[in-house]
Scaffold this motif. Structure first.
Motif, PDB file in Angstrom:
ATOM      1  N   VAL A  14      46.402  -0.355  85.536  1.00  0.00           N
ATOM      2  CA  VAL A  14      47.245  -1.549  85.395  1.00  0.00           C
ATOM      3  C   VAL A  14      48.667  -1.152  85.013  1.00  0.00           C
ATOM      4  CG1 VAL A  14      47.604  -3.698  84.100  1.00  0.00           C
ATOM      5  CG2 VAL A  14      45.291  -3.014  84.789  1.00  0.00           C
ATOM      6  N   LEU A  15      48.772  -0.364  83.954  1.00  0.00           N
ATOM      7  CA  LEU A  15      50.082   0.119  83.516  1.00  0.00           C
ATOM      8  C   LEU A  15      50.373   1.522  84.040  1.00  0.00           C
ATOM      9  CD1 LEU A  15      50.116  -1.053  79.781  1.00  0.00           C
ATOM     10  CD2 LEU A  15      50.911  -2.284  81.824  1.00  0.00           C
ATOM     11  N   THR A  16      49.324   2.348  84.139  1.00  0.00           N
ATOM     12  CA  THR A  16      49.506   3.743  84.540  1.00  0.00           C
ATOM     13  C   THR A  16      48.367   4.198  85.448  1.00  0.00           C
ATOM     14  OG1 THR A  16      48.240   4.700  82.695  1.00  0.00           O
ATOM     15  CG2 THR A  16      50.588   4.255  82.301  1.00  0.00           C
ATOM     16  N   PRO A  23      54.827   1.245  89.267  1.00  0.00           N
ATOM     17  CA  PRO A  23      56.104   0.552  89.483  1.00  0.00           C
ATOM     18  C   PRO A  23      56.139  -0.823  88.820  1.00  0.00           C
ATOM     19  CG  PRO A  23      55.365   1.588  91.514  1.00  0.00           C
ATOM     20  CD  PRO A  23      54.237   1.733  90.539  1.00  0.00           C
ATOM     21  N   GLY A  24      57.189  -1.054  88.046  1.00  0.00           N
ATOM     22  CA  GLY A  24      57.387  -2.345  87.403  1.00  0.00           C
ATOM     23  C   GLY A  24      56.622  -2.550  86.122  1.00  0.00           C
ATOM     24  N   ALA A  25      55.745  -1.613  85.750  1.00  0.00           N
ATOM     25  CA  ALA A  25      54.900  -1.818  84.573  1.00  0.00           C
ATOM     26  C   ALA A  25      55.705  -1.768  83.276  1.00  0.00           C
ATOM     27  CB  ALA A  25      53.790  -0.773  84.538  1.00  0.00           C
ATOM     28  N   VAL A  26      56.592  -0.786  83.151  1.00  0.00           N
ATOM     29  CA  VAL A  26      57.397  -0.680  81.927  1.00  0.00           C
ATOM     30  C   VAL A  26      58.233  -1.933  81.734  1.00  0.00           C
ATOM     31  CG1 VAL A  26      59.264   0.571  80.807  1.00  0.00           C
ATOM     32  CG2 VAL A  26      57.428   1.840  81.925  1.00  0.00           C
ATOM     33  N   SER A  27      58.863  -2.386  82.808  1.00  0.00           N
ATOM     34  CA  SER A  27      59.705  -3.583  82.718  1.00  0.00           C
ATOM     35  C   SER A  27      58.893  -4.812  82.330  1.00  0.00           C
ATOM     36  CB  SER A  27      60.412  -3.833  84.055  1.00  0.00           C
ATOM     37  OG  SER A  27      61.320  -2.796  84.346  1.00  0.00           O
ATOM     38  N   ALA A  28      57.678  -4.912  82.857  1.00  0.00           N
ATOM     39  CA  ALA A  28      56.836  -6.065  82.539  1.00  0.00           C
ATOM     40  C   ALA A  28      56.496  -6.104  81.056  1.00  0.00           C
ATOM     41  CB  ALA A  28      55.569  -6.031  83.382  1.00  0.00           C
ATOM     42  N   VAL A  29      56.134  -4.959  80.480  1.00  0.00           N
ATOM     43  CA  VAL A  29      55.785  -4.924  79.060  1.00  0.00           C
ATOM     44  C   VAL A  29      57.033  -5.101  78.203  1.00  0.00           C
ATOM     45  CG1 VAL A  29      54.689  -3.586  77.238  1.00  0.00           C
ATOM     46  CG2 VAL A  29      53.773  -3.508  79.551  1.00  0.00           C
ATOM     47  N   GLN A  30      58.129  -4.523  78.629  1.00  0.00           N
ATOM     48  CA  GLN A  30      59.377  -4.748  77.908  1.00  0.00           C
ATOM     49  C   GLN A  30      59.733  -6.231  77.894  1.00  0.00           C
ATOM     50  OE1 GLN A  30      62.019  -2.156  80.083  1.00  0.00           O
ATOM     51  NE2 GLN A  30      61.780  -0.461  78.626  1.00  0.00           N
ATOM     52  N   GLY A  31      59.447  -6.909  79.007  1.00  0.00           N
ATOM     53  CA  GLY A  31      59.713  -8.345  79.079  1.00  0.00           C
ATOM     54  C   GLY A  31      58.848  -9.136  78.111  1.00  0.00           C
ATOM     55  N   LEU A  32      57.584  -8.748  77.973  1.00  0.00           N
ATOM     56  CA  LEU A  32      56.720  -9.412  77.002  1.00  0.00           C
ATOM     57  C   LEU A  32      57.263  -9.248  75.589  1.00  0.00           C
ATOM     58  CD1 LEU A  32      53.155  -8.346  78.238  1.00  0.00           C
ATOM     59  CD2 LEU A  32      54.294 -10.549  78.601  1.00  0.00           C
ATOM     60  N   ARG A  33      57.670  -8.015  75.265  1.00  0.00           N
ATOM     61  CA  ARG A  33      58.198  -7.747  73.933  1.00  0.00           C
ATOM     62  C   ARG A  33      59.488  -8.541  73.693  1.00  0.00           C
ATOM     63  NH1 ARG A  33      55.342  -5.915  70.147  1.00  0.00           N
ATOM     64  NH2 ARG A  33      54.940  -3.802  70.901  1.00  0.00           N
ATOM     65  N   ALA A  34      60.365  -8.570  74.677  1.00  0.00           N
ATOM     66  CA  ALA A  34      61.644  -9.275  74.518  1.00  0.00           C
ATOM     67  C   ALA A  34      61.437 -10.775  74.361  1.00  0.00           C
ATOM     68  CB  ALA A  34      62.549  -8.989  75.713  1.00  0.00           C
ATOM     69  N   ALA A  35      60.424 -11.311  75.021  1.00  0.00           N
ATOM     70  CA  ALA A  35      60.159 -12.746  74.963  1.00  0.00           C
ATOM     71  C   ALA A  35      59.325 -13.138  73.747  1.00  0.00           C
ATOM     72  CB  ALA A  35      59.449 -13.189  76.241  1.00  0.00           C
ATOM     73  N   GLY A  36      58.900 -12.154  72.980  1.00  0.00           N
ATOM     74  CA  GLY A  36      58.100 -12.440  71.799  1.00  0.00           C
ATOM     75  C   GLY A  36      56.671 -12.851  72.099  1.00  0.00           C
ATOM     76  N   PHE A  62      57.286   2.446  77.450  1.00  0.00           N
ATOM     77  CA  PHE A  62      56.602   1.226  77.042  1.00  0.00           C
ATOM     78  C   PHE A  62      56.884   0.951  75.564  1.00  0.00           C
ATOM     79  CE2 PHE A  62      53.974   2.665  80.623  1.00  0.00           C
ATOM     80  CZ  PHE A  62      53.815   1.482  81.341  1.00  0.00           C
ATOM     81  N   PRO A  63      57.224  -0.275  75.204  1.00  0.00           N
ATOM     82  CA  PRO A  63      57.543  -0.602  73.810  1.00  0.00           C
ATOM     83  C   PRO A  63      56.279  -0.862  72.994  1.00  0.00           C
ATOM     84  CG  PRO A  63      57.844  -2.552  75.156  1.00  0.00           C
ATOM     85  CD  PRO A  63      57.445  -1.441  76.101  1.00  0.00           C
ATOM     86  N   ALA A 247      53.709  -6.033  87.587  1.00  0.00           N
ATOM     87  CA  ALA A 247      55.116  -6.433  87.693  1.00  0.00           C
ATOM     88  C   ALA A 247      55.262  -7.928  87.957  1.00  0.00           C
ATOM     89  CB  ALA A 247      55.804  -5.638  88.799  1.00  0.00           C
ATOM     90  N   ASP A 248      54.213  -8.546  88.514  1.00  0.00           N
ATOM     91  CA  ASP A 248      54.251  -9.980  88.809  1.00  0.00           C
ATOM     92  C   ASP A 248      53.779 -10.833  87.639  1.00  0.00           C
ATOM     93  OD1 ASP A 248      55.058  -9.445  91.464  1.00  0.00           O
ATOM     94  OD2 ASP A 248      52.969  -9.099  92.060  1.00  0.00           O
TER      95      ASP A 248
END
Length: 259
Positions: A14-16, A23-36, A62-63, A247-248
């Motif tokens: 899923v992530l790795t 592709p897109g996995a790091v950004s997706a998790v970063q987005g979760l963290r940024a959105a709280g 990954f954060p 990523a989606d």
């Protein structure tokens, strides 16, 4: 909370894959963290400790920290604390199994504890496990996944060996990682979330997705990892949602929040 306000994420597939970010996995998790958005990584990986997994993922961008990672070995240690266990596993996870006593002799074992498969699962090791079961030890599996995806393709996992030991010793294994209901319940408690507010994202339709759905969690299958083209097995049910990749996920969560 509302549907999609807490996220459970599988790691491998899923992530790795082979610990390389998809592709897109790091950004997706970063987005979760940024959105709280509260999230936890819920994995059956048995070759590494929680600390090692968190460090490897953090190095990849990954954060996450150790508190973000829940593993089948850690769940097994909590369930079997104080027990004498004959361990059959690939990888050094002693740090996460400190609560149990690891023994070598079959006659000393209260539990035969099965982790992830690799060359260690040879005849001699399996026969020692069989001997312990004949002496009255319980059979406990961290998981019973049939296979996992690596850079070299699908590889056999310990589920086949668990089934063989069950057949030979006429016992039934207790499973403590996915798809066990208690493992999902522990993840929800860790997040402080109710099942109806959470989604589980995985590449294994049975152990990740359908198992989560049986617990009342929204199941999301990604077409990476095990579920990529060429996977040998269809599920016994249908996922709530199917994504091309993690990523989606942000778009799906947005739609879920909007009802």
């Amino acid at each position: 909370m509302r549907r999609g306000e807490a996220v459970l994420l599988d790691i491998d597939g899923v992530l790795t894959v082979d610990w390389e970010p998809l592709p897109g996995a790091v950004s997706a998790v970063q987005g979760l963290r940024a959105a709280g958005v509260p999230f936890v990584l819920l994995t059956n990986t048995t070759s590494r400790t929680r600390r090692s997994i968190a460090a490897t993922l953090a190095e990849a961008g990954f954060p996450v920290g150790i508190e973000s990672v829940l593993t089948a070995p850690a769940a097994s240690a909590a369930r079997l604390a104080g027990s004498r266990c004959l361990l059959l596993n690939s990888g050094d996870i002693g740090e996460d199994l400190a609560a149990v006593e690891l023994v070598e002799r079959p006659e000393d074992a209260e539990v035969v504890l099965i982790g992830g498969a690799d060359p260690e699962f040879g005849y001699e090791a399996l026969n020692r496990a069989f001997a312990a079961l004949q002496e009255g030890a319980r059979l406990v599996a961290m998981h019973r996944s049939a296979y996992w995806r690596t850079g070299a393709g699908l590889q056999l996992d310990s589920g086949a060996f668990v089934a063989g030991l069950e057949f030979a010793a006429d016992v039934r294994a207790e499973v403590l990682g996915k798809p066990a209901e208690a493992f999902f319940a522990g993840a929800l408690a860790h997040l402080g979330a109710a099942a109806e507010d959470a989604v589980m994202v995985g590449d294994d339709i049975e152990s990740d997705v359908l198992a989560a759905q049986r617990c009342g969690i929204t199941g999301v299958l990604v077409r990476t990892g095990k579920a990529a083209s060429g996977g040998p097995r269809q599920g016994s049910g249908r996922p709530d949602h199917v994504l091309d990749s993690v990523a989606d996920l942000p778009d799906l969560l947005s739609r879920l929040r909007q009802g």
